[in-house]
Design a protein around this motif. Structure first.
Motif, PDB file in Angstrom:
ATOM      1  N   HIS A 151      39.423  40.652  49.098  1.00  0.00           N
ATOM      2  CA  HIS A 151      39.902  39.896  47.647  1.00  0.00           C
ATOM      3  C   HIS A 151      38.216  39.584  46.673  1.00  0.00           C
ATOM      4  O   HIS A 151      38.201  38.562  46.943  1.00  0.00           O
ATOM      5  N   LEU A 152      38.582  40.882  45.937  1.00  0.00           N
ATOM      6  CA  LEU A 152      37.135  41.140  45.631  1.00  0.00           C
ATOM      7  C   LEU A 152      36.725  41.333  44.316  1.00  0.00           C
ATOM      8  O   LEU A 152      35.585  40.728  43.298  1.00  0.00           O
ATOM      9  N   ALA A 153      37.802  41.173  43.724  1.00  0.00           N
ATOM     10  CA  ALA A 153      37.995  41.505  41.730  1.00  0.00           C
ATOM     11  C   ALA A 153      37.560  40.110  41.073  1.00  0.00           C
ATOM     12  O   ALA A 153      37.328  39.346  41.783  1.00  0.00           O
ATOM     13  N   ALA A 154      36.652  40.509  40.215  1.00  0.00           N
ATOM     14  CA  ALA A 154      36.455  39.490  39.086  1.00  0.00           C
ATOM     15  C   ALA A 154      36.131  39.571  37.699  1.00  0.00           C
ATOM     16  O   ALA A 154      36.353  40.673  37.383  1.00  0.00           O
TER      17      ALA A 154
ATOM     18  N   LYS B 155      44.493  46.541  24.959  1.00  0.00           N
ATOM     19  CA  LYS B 155      44.194  47.609  26.489  1.00  0.00           C
ATOM     20  C   LYS B 155      43.525  46.578  26.975  1.00  0.00           C
ATOM     21  O   LYS B 155      42.217  45.820  26.571  1.00  0.00           O
ATOM     22  N   LEU B 156      43.459  47.411  28.440  1.00  0.00           N
ATOM     23  CA  LEU B 156      42.349  47.053  29.455  1.00  0.00           C
ATOM     24  C   LEU B 156      41.463  47.505  30.103  1.00  0.00           C
ATOM     25  O   LEU B 156      41.685  48.950  29.651  1.00  0.00           O
ATOM     26  N   VAL B 157      40.751  47.934  30.286  1.00  0.00           N
ATOM     27  CA  VAL B 157      39.569  48.378  31.210  1.00  0.00           C
ATOM     28  C   VAL B 157      39.604  47.619  32.444  1.00  0.00           C
ATOM     29  O   VAL B 157      38.592  46.603  32.337  1.00  0.00           O
ATOM     30  N   ILE B 158      38.978  48.512  33.216  1.00  0.00           N
ATOM     31  CA  ILE B 158      39.212  48.357  35.202  1.00  0.00           C
ATOM     32  C   ILE B 158      38.264  49.161  35.251  1.00  0.00           C
ATOM     33  O   ILE B 158      37.751  49.965  35.535  1.00  0.00           O
ATOM     34  N   ALA B 159      36.514  48.551  35.441  1.00  0.00           N
ATOM     35  CA  ALA B 159      35.912  49.739  36.683  1.00  0.00           C
ATOM     36  C   ALA B 159      36.168  49.355  38.362  1.00  0.00           C
ATOM     37  O   ALA B 159      35.687  48.112  38.607  1.00  0.00           O
ATOM     38  N   VAL B 160      36.393  50.351  38.825  1.00  0.00           N
ATOM     39  CA  VAL B 160      36.044  50.155  40.268  1.00  0.00           C
ATOM     40  C   VAL B 160      34.919  51.013  41.500  1.00  0.00           C
ATOM     41  O   VAL B 160      35.084  52.159  40.360  1.00  0.00           O
TER      42      VAL B 160
ATOM     43  N   VAL C 250      33.976  45.915  29.388  1.00  0.00           N
ATOM     44  CA  VAL C 250      35.206  45.719  31.364  1.00  0.00           C
ATOM     45  C   VAL C 250      35.800  44.162  31.083  1.00  0.00           C
ATOM     46  O   VAL C 250      35.553  42.874  30.705  1.00  0.00           O
ATOM     47  N   ASP C 251      37.337  44.353  31.166  1.00  0.00           N
ATOM     48  CA  ASP C 251      37.984  42.903  31.949  1.00  0.00           C
ATOM     49  C   ASP C 251      37.548  42.544  33.409  1.00  0.00           C
ATOM     50  O   ASP C 251      38.527  42.001  32.900  1.00  0.00           O
ATOM     51  N   ILE C 252      37.416  43.511  33.936  1.00  0.00           N
ATOM     52  CA  ILE C 252      37.790  43.095  35.356  1.00  0.00           C
ATOM     53  C   ILE C 252      37.220  44.923  36.300  1.00  0.00           C
ATOM     54  O   ILE C 252      36.954  45.299  35.890  1.00  0.00           O
ATOM     55  N   TYR C 253      36.004  43.941  36.732  1.00  0.00           N
ATOM     56  CA  TYR C 253      35.778  44.778  38.050  1.00  0.00           C
ATOM     57  C   TYR C 253      36.022  44.009  39.443  1.00  0.00           C
ATOM     58  O   TYR C 253      36.442  43.278  39.970  1.00  0.00           O
TER      59      TYR C 253
ATOM     60  N   ASP D 198      44.914  44.244  44.736  1.00  0.00           N
ATOM     61  CA  ASP D 198      44.677  42.914  44.652  1.00  0.00           C
ATOM     62  C   ASP D 198      44.135  42.959  43.019  1.00  0.00           C
ATOM     63  O   ASP D 198      45.015  41.745  42.493  1.00  0.00           O
ATOM     64  N   GLY D 199      43.156  43.400  42.548  1.00  0.00           N
ATOM     65  CA  GLY D 199      42.511  43.202  41.212  1.00  0.00           C
ATOM     66  C   GLY D 199      43.477  43.560  40.329  1.00  0.00           C
ATOM     67  O   GLY D 199      44.015  42.857  39.215  1.00  0.00           O
TER      68      GLY D 199
END
Length: 265
Positions: A92-95, A195-200, A226-229, A242-243
């Motif tokens: 569980h790492l997403a923030a 819209k969403l932006v997810i940085a992986v 960015v909305d989620i890292y 999980d993210g």
């Protein structure tokens, strides 16, 4: 056809449950690190000396570890004499916020919150367009793995699409090279709002091992919001999954920009 059906029947059920059983993760897997509250400046200097991306600092008398820069190589844990940094098997790492990826001897990673809920906007499905903005292929490979029988991303209502016009959000990997900067901005613009932006991955969050290189832009949020890292080098497929699920299940919402109502019912 009969032989194929017989072979599939013998294979049995191969899709793993989510959340997964603990024994599904390799013993060698390095997940969420924990920073000791007793970590000293001397501990920090030893760890800092071996960190390839400068993820470790001693700020305001606190040992800090930036997951956005961390490559999860484990060198700091090896160099540490007092277990100041210990990597767990927690995926569980997403923030939600960039600063939430900075762990310290005072704050705990478990305090990370993701304030997103897409269900009343997008319904029970989420369509994503993936862009490799100068990645090595590792993060991209782990994203692709989510579409296999083992993970079966589609069972959660999440799918990757070929056109940004059909997407609800953007999944970005890579350090955003100069050659990909304009392409990324245009793809983001082509996705309908909201819209969403997810940085992986570390590269997409901070530039990873290419931080401050003249041909990179130190991550996605230097070009688009960015909305989620989701940190890692590369993140485990379970960390990515999980993210994605977190942004669908939480109750509060902050998109950019918000226009119109639900899209997928």
């Amino acid at each position: 056809m009969i032989k194929t059906l017989i072979a599939r029947f013998k294979q049995g059920y191969r899709t793993q449950p989510f959340p997964p059983k603990k024994d599904l993760l390799s013993q060698r897997y390095l997940g969420l690190p924990h920073v000791s509250p007793d970590a000293t400046k001397a501990d920090c200097e030893r760890c800092k000396a071996v960190c390839p991306t400068g993820a470790i600092e001693f700020i305001d008398n606190k040992f800090t570890l930036d997951l956005g820069k961390c490559l999860f190589c484990g060198e700091c844990q090896k160099a540490c004499l007092d277990n100041s940094v210990v990597f767990s098997r927690d995926f569980h790492l997403a923030a939600k916020e960039r600063q939430d990826l900075i762990l310290s001897s005072i704050t705990d990673a478990d305090a990370k919150k993701i304030a997103k809920n897409v269900k009343h906007i997008f319904g029970k499905s989420l369509k994503l367009r993936q862009v490799c903005a100068g990645g090595c292929g590792a993060c991209e490979a782990d994203i692709n793995v989510l579409g296999t029988l083992s993970y079966d991303l589609g069972r959660f209502g999440i799918q990757f699409v070929a056109s940004p016009r059909h997407a609800d959000g953007l999944v970005v990997t890579g350090a955003v090279t100069e050659n990909m900067k304009l392409a990324l901005a245009k793809t983001y613009k082509a996705i309908p709002s909201p819209k969403l932006v997810i940085a992986v991955g570390a590269c997409a969050i901070s530039g990873g091992p290419y931080i401050d290189h003249k041909e990179t832009n130190n991550g996605v949020d230097s070009v688009i919001p960015v909305d989620i890292y989701i940190p890692g080098c590369p993140p485990h497929p379970l960390s990515i999954l999980d993210g994605l699920l977190k942004i669908m299940n939480h109750k509060t919402l902050k998109f950019h920009p918000i226009k119109g109502g639900g899209r997928h019912g």
